[in-house]
Design an enzyme around this catalytic site. Structure first.
Site, PDB file in Angstrom:
ATOM      1  N   LEU A   1       1.078 -33.512  45.944  1.00 48.36           N
ATOM      2  CA  LEU A   1       1.877 -32.034  47.165  1.00 48.36           C
ATOM      3  C   LEU A   1       1.516 -31.124  46.811  1.00 48.36           C
ATOM      4  O   LEU A   1       0.965 -29.903  48.146  1.00 48.36           O
ATOM      5  CB  LEU A   1       3.178 -32.194  46.897  1.00 48.36           C
TER       6      LEU A   1
ATOM      7  N   ALA B   1       2.960 -36.702  41.641  1.00 49.28           N
ATOM      8  CA  ALA B   1       3.454 -36.553  43.018  1.00 49.28           C
ATOM      9  C   ALA B   1       3.402 -35.547  43.237  1.00 49.28           C
ATOM     10  O   ALA B   1       3.259 -34.125  44.212  1.00 49.28           O
ATOM     11  CB  ALA B   1       5.066 -36.846  43.213  1.00 49.28           C
ATOM     12  N   ASN B   2       3.674 -34.332  41.488  1.00 51.45           N
ATOM     13  CA  ASN B   2       4.115 -33.203  42.225  1.00 51.45           C
ATOM     14  C   ASN B   2       2.663 -31.946  42.529  1.00 51.45           C
ATOM     15  O   ASN B   2       1.954 -31.687  43.000  1.00 51.45           O
ATOM     16  CB  ASN B   2       5.010 -31.953  41.113  1.00 51.45           C
TER      17      ASN B   2
ATOM     18  N   CYS C   1       7.900 -26.134  39.230  1.00 54.76           N
ATOM     19  CA  CYS C   1       6.989 -27.380  39.035  1.00 54.76           C
ATOM     20  C   CYS C   1       6.137 -27.354  39.348  1.00 54.76           C
ATOM     21  O   CYS C   1       4.949 -27.499  38.388  1.00 54.76           O
ATOM     22  CB  CYS C   1       7.903 -28.522  39.800  1.00 54.76           C
TER      23      CYS C   1
ATOM     24  N   THR D   1      11.374 -26.564  30.958  1.00 54.10           N
ATOM     25  CA  THR D   1      10.540 -27.202  29.914  1.00 54.10           C
ATOM     26  C   THR D   1       8.885 -26.266  30.775  1.00 54.10           C
ATOM     27  O   THR D   1       8.465 -26.765  30.809  1.00 54.10           O
ATOM     28  CB  THR D   1       9.358 -28.772  29.995  1.00 54.10           C
TER      29      THR D   1
HETATM   30  C1  UDX Z   1      14.441 -28.213  35.615  1.00 55.92           C
HETATM   31  C2  UDX Z   1      13.862 -29.303  33.994  1.00 55.92           C
HETATM   32  O1  UDX Z   1      14.202 -30.110  33.700  1.00 55.92           O
HETATM   33  C3  UDX Z   1      12.396 -29.432  34.376  1.00 55.92           C
HETATM   34  O2  UDX Z   1      12.038 -29.644  33.271  1.00 55.92           O
HETATM   35  C4  UDX Z   1      12.066 -29.059  35.593  1.00 55.92           C
HETATM   36  O3  UDX Z   1      10.278 -29.341  35.820  1.00 55.92           O
HETATM   37  C5  UDX Z   1      12.674 -28.014  36.293  1.00 55.92           C
HETATM   38  O4  UDX Z   1      13.903 -27.885  36.590  1.00 55.92           O
HETATM   39  P1  UDX Z   1      15.715 -26.392  35.431  1.00 55.92           P
HETATM   40  O5  UDX Z   1      17.388 -27.138  36.012  1.00 55.92           O
HETATM   41  O6  UDX Z   1      15.155 -25.668  37.087  1.00 55.92           O
HETATM   42  O7  UDX Z   1      14.512 -26.740  35.359  1.00 55.92           O
HETATM   43  O8  UDX Z   1      15.391 -25.186  34.852  1.00 55.92           O
HETATM   44  P2  UDX Z   1      17.013 -24.079  34.575  1.00 55.92           P
HETATM   45  O9  UDX Z   1      17.512 -23.637  35.293  1.00 55.92           O
HETATM   46  O10 UDX Z   1      15.986 -23.620  33.520  1.00 55.92           O
HETATM   47  O11 UDX Z   1      17.420 -24.882  33.786  1.00 55.92           O
HETATM   48  C6  UDX Z   1      17.724 -25.504  32.345  1.00 55.92           C
HETATM   49  C7  UDX Z   1      18.977 -24.767  31.352  1.00 55.92           C
HETATM   50  O12 UDX Z   1      19.415 -25.393  30.368  1.00 55.92           O
HETATM   51  C8  UDX Z   1      19.335 -23.801  31.287  1.00 55.92           C
HETATM   52  O13 UDX Z   1      20.620 -24.041  32.394  1.00 55.92           O
HETATM   53  C9  UDX Z   1      19.504 -23.219  29.747  1.00 55.92           C
HETATM   54  O14 UDX Z   1      20.376 -22.423  30.011  1.00 55.92           O
HETATM   55  C10 UDX Z   1      19.773 -24.627  29.438  1.00 55.92           C
HETATM   56  N1  UDX Z   1      19.423 -25.106  27.904  1.00 55.92           N
HETATM   57  C11 UDX Z   1      17.952 -24.945  27.352  1.00 55.92           C
HETATM   58  C12 UDX Z   1      20.313 -25.720  27.223  1.00 55.92           C
HETATM   59  O15 UDX Z   1      21.523 -25.544  27.228  1.00 55.92           O
HETATM   60  N2  UDX Z   1      20.158 -26.105  25.975  1.00 55.92           N
HETATM   61  C13 UDX Z   1      18.551 -25.548  25.609  1.00 55.92           C
HETATM   62  O16 UDX Z   1      18.535 -26.099  23.952  1.00 55.92           O
HETATM   63  C14 UDX Z   1      17.555 -25.163  26.329  1.00 55.92           C
HETATM   64  C1  UDX Z   2       8.772 -29.967  44.481  1.00 59.78           C
HETATM   65  C2  UDX Z   2       8.893 -31.294  44.587  1.00 59.78           C
HETATM   66  O1  UDX Z   2       8.844 -30.766  46.072  1.00 59.78           O
HETATM   67  C3  UDX Z   2       9.981 -31.697  44.541  1.00 59.78           C
HETATM   68  O2  UDX Z   2       9.782 -32.795  44.230  1.00 59.78           O
HETATM   69  C4  UDX Z   2      10.025 -32.001  42.925  1.00 59.78           C
HETATM   70  O3  UDX Z   2      11.304 -32.827  42.128  1.00 59.78           O
HETATM   71  C5  UDX Z   2      10.038 -29.947  41.987  1.00 59.78           C
HETATM   72  O4  UDX Z   2       9.610 -29.964  42.354  1.00 59.78           O
HETATM   73  P1  UDX Z   2       9.865 -26.953  44.956  1.00 59.78           P
HETATM   74  O5  UDX Z   2       9.557 -26.740  43.739  1.00 59.78           O
HETATM   75  O6  UDX Z   2      11.617 -26.982  45.136  1.00 59.78           O
HETATM   76  O7  UDX Z   2      10.320 -28.685  45.206  1.00 59.78           O
HETATM   77  O8  UDX Z   2       9.851 -27.254  46.739  1.00 59.78           O
HETATM   78  P2  UDX Z   2       8.329 -27.386  47.638  1.00 59.78           P
HETATM   79  O9  UDX Z   2       9.849 -27.251  49.198  1.00 59.78           O
HETATM   80  O10 UDX Z   2       8.198 -28.928  46.379  1.00 59.78           O
HETATM   81  O11 UDX Z   2       7.709 -25.838  48.068  1.00 59.78           O
HETATM   82  C6  UDX Z   2       7.002 -25.448  46.280  1.00 59.78           C
HETATM   83  C7  UDX Z   2       6.017 -24.329  46.907  1.00 59.78           C
HETATM   84  O12 UDX Z   2       4.865 -25.481  47.609  1.00 59.78           O
HETATM   85  C8  UDX Z   2       7.217 -23.515  47.934  1.00 59.78           C
HETATM   86  O13 UDX Z   2       6.358 -22.018  47.408  1.00 59.78           O
HETATM   87  C9  UDX Z   2       6.288 -23.860  49.121  1.00 59.78           C
HETATM   88  O14 UDX Z   2       6.617 -22.740  50.040  1.00 59.78           O
HETATM   89  C10 UDX Z   2       5.185 -24.121  48.784  1.00 59.78           C
HETATM   90  N1  UDX Z   2       4.735 -24.783  49.840  1.00 59.78           N
HETATM   91  C11 UDX Z   2       5.012 -26.507  51.050  1.00 59.78           C
HETATM   92  C12 UDX Z   2       3.993 -24.574  50.813  1.00 59.78           C
HETATM   93  O15 UDX Z   2       2.699 -23.071  50.705  1.00 59.78           O
HETATM   94  N2  UDX Z   2       3.818 -25.562  52.418  1.00 59.78           N
HETATM   95  C13 UDX Z   2       3.710 -26.642  52.586  1.00 59.78           C
HETATM   96  O16 UDX Z   2       3.590 -26.977  53.540  1.00 59.78           O
HETATM   97  C14 UDX Z   2       5.205 -26.866  51.971  1.00 59.78           C
END
Ligand code: UDX
Ligand code: UDX
Length: 463
Positions: free
Chosen positions: A228, A224-225, A277, A93
C-alpha cells in the site's frame, strides 16, 4: 472449543475499536480491554462519548451498545489475564530508538513484557493472539517465553494481524475484505484457530476468513502495508515529473487506475504518507531482509521510505521557493495536522516534518485541525528534538478556528484532506491574507479554478 472471556492488553487505536466490535457482535462473550494507562481507561469509560480517547466515526455508537453489557475497560491487567481464555496482545511496537537496529527494528519490549506477565499469572490454558504488528518470527519468541513457565499451563499462539485503517476503523471491522488468522498446523493449533474463526464468523462470511501458518500471517501484514505504501510512493514519485512536463497527476492516476490490474485505490498524490504503520512496517521488512543478508530486497523496499521523505521536504521547499526564497518572519497557515482525515492520530504525520523544515527557515506556523489538540501538536514537534521546547513554541501557534489561523498569513498549506476544508468561505480567507495569497494544496482537494478566480495563487502537487 468455545471462548467465554476475552482480554485485550492495549486500549489504543487498534485494541479499542477491534474489541468494541468483537463485543458488539458477540454479546455472549465477555470482553475486557486493559491498559496500564489509567487516563486512557478513564476516557474509555467516560459517560460523555465525545471524550473517548480516540476519534473514529461510528465508534461511539458501538461503545454505547456494548459497554457495561459485555465490554469492559479496566487497568486490572492481571485480573483480566487470569479470567480470560483468549488474550489479545495489542500494545504498541514502535521503531527502536536505541541500540542495535535503532531507527529500523521494531521495539518489542512491550510485547515481551505482556508475554511474561501472561506466563506469570495464567493458571489455566490460554490462546494468545498477536494483534500488534510484529516482525516475522516474533510468535516464536512469545512461544518460548510461554512454554517455559513450568506451570503445566498450555498456550497456543495465534497471529491475527489488523487491517483496519484509521478514520474508517469501524467500517473496516464490520465489513473487512478478509480476516487473517495464522497458527500452528498441529491438532491443538488448529483447534485454537477454529476458536478464533468462530468469533469472527458471527459477522464475517467464512470464505473471507483466511487461515494459514504463523509466519505467513505475520509476513502478510508487513507485506500488505509495504504494498500500500509503495503505491503511494509510486504515484508521488511521478508528481515532480508532472509538474515539470505539464501532465496532471490526478489525470494520470485516473487513467492508470481504470486498468483493472492496477485498480483505482491508493493512487492519490499527497504530501507523503504518515500513520503508525507504513513506515514502521517497511523499516521492519528492510531490517529483516538486511539481517538475512538480502541486501537487494532491503534496498528495494527502503526506497519507498526515501521517496516519502523526499516528498515531504520537497513540499516544504516548494513553499520557500515560491515565497521568493525566504519565509523568515512570514506566517504560514496549516490546514490539518492529522496524518489523514477523520482521525485525531498524528503519528508520523507529514505536517510535523513540514512544520519543522519551515521553522528551520524561521517561518511562523499557524495551525488549525478539527480534531488534534494543541498539546499533541507541540509534543509532536518537540519529539523531533530539532530545537528546544521554548524555541518551538515561539514558532508554532495553534488556532481553534480556520479563519483566525489564516489571518495575516502569506501562504496556506493543506496538509490533511478534511472534508470541511472544501466548504470554507474562501473569499473571506483571501480577504484576511497578505497578497499575493498562496495556497499549497498538499492533497489536491480544493477547487483550483474557483480559488484562482478569487485571486489566490494556487499550487497543487503534481500539476
Ligand atoms: C497498534 C498495534 O499494536 C501496532 O503494532 C500497530 O502497528 C499499530 O496499531 P495502536 O493501538 O495504534 O497500536 O497503539 P497505541 O494507540 O499506542 O495503543 C497501545 C496501548 O497499549 C497504549 O494505550 C498503551 O498504554 C498500552 N500498553 C502499552 C499497555 O497497556 N501495556 C504495555 O506494556 C504497553
Ligand atoms: C494502514 C493500512 O491501510 C491498514 O490496513 C493497516 O492495518 C494500518 O495501516 P492507516 O495507516 O490507518 O492504515 O491509514 P491509510 O488509509 O492506509 O493511510 C496511510 C497514509 O497514506 C495516510 O497518511 C494517507 O493520507 C496516505 N495516503 C493513502 C496517500 O497519501 N494516498 C493514498 O492514495 C492513500
Amino acid at each position: 472449543m468455545s471462548i467465554s472471556t476475552i482480554c485485550c492488553i492495549g486500549a489504543g487505536y487498534v485494541g479499542g475499536p477491534t474489541m468494541s466490535v468483537i463485543a458488539q457482535k458477540n454479546p455472549s462473550i465477555k470482553v475486557i480491554v486493559v491498559d496500564m494507562n489509567q487516563a486512557r481507561i478513564d476516557a474509555w469509560n467516560s459517560e460523555d462519548l465525545d471524550k473517548l480517547p480516540i476519534f473514529e466515526p461510528g465508534l461511539d455508537a458501538v461503545v454505547a451498545e456494548a459497554r457495561g453489557r459485555n465490554l469492559f475497560f479496566s487497568t486490572d491487567v492481571e485480573g483480566a489475564i487470569h479470567e480470560a481464555d483468549m488474550i489479545f496482545i495489542s500494545v504498541n511496537t514502535p521503531t527502536k530508538t536505541y541500540g542495535a537496529g535503532k531507527g529500523m527494528a521494531a521495539d518489542l519490549q512491550y510485547v515481551e513484557l505482556c508475554a511474561r506477565q501472561i506466563a506469570k499469572i495464567a493458571t489455566s490454558d490460554k490462546i494468545v493472539v498477536e494483534k500488534s504488528t510484529l516482525p516475522v518470527k516474533t510468535a516464536e519468541a512469545i512461544k518460548d517465553i510461554l512454554e517455559n513457565t513450568g506451570t503445566g499451563v498450555n498456550f497456543e499462539i495465534l497471529s491475527n494481524p489488523e487491517f483496519l485503517a484509521e478514520g474508517t476503523a469501524v467500517q473496516d471491522l464490520e465489513a473487512p475484505d478478509r480476516v487473517l488468522i495464522g497458527g500452528d498446523q498441529t491438532e491443538s493449533g488448529l483447534k485454537a484457530i477454529e476458536a478464533l474463526v468462530n468469533i469472527y464468523a458471527t459477522w464475517v462470511p467464512k470464505n473471507q476468513i483466511i487461515t494459514t501458518n504463523l509466519w505467513s500471517s505475520e509476513l502478510s501484514k508487513l507485506t500488505a502495508n509495504a504494498f500500500l505504501a509503495q503505491r503511494v510512493s509510486s504515484i508521488n514519485a511521478l508528481t515532480e515529473l508532472c509538474e515539470s512536463t505539464g501532465a496532471n497527476i490526478d489525470d494520470v492516476a485516473k487513467a492508470i487506475g481504470t486498468d483493472s490490474r492496477i485498480g483505482p485505490k491508493f493512487l492519490k498524490a499527497s504530501v507523503g504518507f504518515g500513520g503508525s504503520c507504513f513506515q514502521k512496517d517497511i523499516l521492519n521488512l528492510v531490517y529483516i531482509c538486511k539481517s538475512l543478508g538480502l541486501d537487494e530486497a532491503a534496498n528495494y523496499w527502503e526506497q519507498v521510505i526515501i521517496m516519502n521523505n523526499h516528498q515531504r521536504s520537497r513540499f516544504a521547499q516548494q513553499i520557500v521557493t515560491s515565497l521568493y526564497g525566504t519565509v523568515a518572519g512570514k506566517k504560514i497557515g496549516f490546514l490539518g495536522w492529522a496524518f489523514k482525515k477523520d482521525t485525531n492520530d498524528t503519528r508520523e504525520s507529514a505536517a510535523i516534518y513540514i512544520a519543522d523544515k519551515l521553522i528551520e527557515e524561521q517561518a511562523h506556523i499557524q495551525v488549525y485541525d478539527p480534531k488534534v489538540t494543541a498539546v499533541q501538536m507541540h509534543s509532536d514537534l518537540n519529539g523531533l528534538n530539532s530545537r528546544t521546547e521554548t524555541e518551538n513554541s515561539q514558532f508554532l501557534d495553534i488556532h481553534n478556528n480556520p479563519y483566525t489561523a489564516l489571518e495575516g498569513a502569506h501562504a496556506l498549506a493543506v496538509i490533511t484532506e478534511w472534508d470541511e476544508f472544501k466548504t470554507y468561505d474562501w473569499q473571506k480567507i483571501y480577504d484576511g491574507m497578505l497578497k499575493p495569497a498562496f495556497i499549497f494544496d498538499g492533497r489536491n482537494i480544493l477547487d483550483q479554478a474557483a480559488l484562482e478566480t478569487i485571486g489566490f495563487t494556487y499550487k497543487a502537487i503534481g500539476r
